[in-house]
Design an enzyme around this catalytic site. Sequence first.
Site, PDB file in Angstrom:
ATOM      1  N   SER A 133      20.222  89.917  41.944  1.00 19.07           N
ATOM      2  CA  SER A 133      21.280  90.777  42.479  1.00 19.07           C
ATOM      3  C   SER A 133      21.139  91.047  43.976  1.00 19.07           C
ATOM      4  O   SER A 133      22.050  91.598  44.583  1.00 19.07           O
ATOM      5  CB  SER A 133      21.308  92.116  41.730  1.00 19.07           C
ATOM      6  OG  SER A 133      20.197  92.900  42.087  1.00 19.07           O
ATOM      7  N   LYS A 190      17.612  98.075  45.075  1.00 18.16           N
ATOM      8  CA  LYS A 190      19.004  98.036  45.505  1.00 18.16           C
ATOM      9  C   LYS A 190      19.143  98.641  46.895  1.00 18.16           C
ATOM     10  O   LYS A 190      18.244  99.323  47.403  1.00 18.16           O
ATOM     11  CB  LYS A 190      19.895  98.821  44.533  1.00 18.16           C
ATOM     12  CG  LYS A 190      20.039  98.201  43.160  1.00 18.16           C
ATOM     13  CD  LYS A 190      20.845  96.917  43.190  1.00 18.16           C
ATOM     14  CE  LYS A 190      21.019  96.332  41.801  1.00 18.16           C
ATOM     15  NZ  LYS A 190      19.759  95.813  41.262  1.00 18.16           N
TER      16      LYS A 190
END
Length: 233
Positions: A154, A192
């Site tokens: 991701s 993230k």
Amino acid sequence: MLTRKQSELLRFINERLKETGVPPSFDEMKDALDLRSKSGIHRLIMALEERGFIRRLPNRARALEVLRLPESSSPSAPRGRFEPSVIEGNLGRVRRPSPAHEDDGPSIVAIPVMGRIAAGTPISAIQSRSHTIAMPPDMLGSGDHYALEVRGDSMIEAGIFDADTVIIRKQDTAETGDIVVALIDDEEATLKRLRRRGASIALEAANPAYETRIFGPDRVRIQGKLVSLLRRY
């Protein structure tokens, strides 16, 4: 290494077994940990079983056996009222002895590798210290550091790929735009980019295949900030 919720559940199961000889029900566990649903208990039990702390006995309802308790249950220095963290233990710089003279160059710093971190669908929070890696001081800066092995894709547009090793400076605050280790609901850890949206916190992937996840500020705890990256070819 266990998260706070995993430790609480393990202690609760162990104490109930000692008192009654019967493990608590999922509803009792949910109420004891103040969780909204039993699905959170399922995740915690799976994580404890994967780490070898408990065993589910076959062909018996509610049958749980505690195999061991965390080493952290041994006496240690009091922690006071610190925020819960999945990153514990000796994280600072461990310098290798200089083989010759002080002016031979900068010392190598041994950084502990604390397990795996998800750069994709969040996984159970960080595991335990497995080994150390040697880093030059000029790739670190000030503060205490630890390393994590990346699993997932991701963050590929930020140059972070599956099987990379990220170097994290331990801190509990971050600026919007920083790439951080975030602990969600004291259960899930993920890597993230942090964005602040009013009173909410957005955890943003660097891959259009993944959606940005938005949480209330009380659901996310910062465990550190990305400062460096290692890759083997």
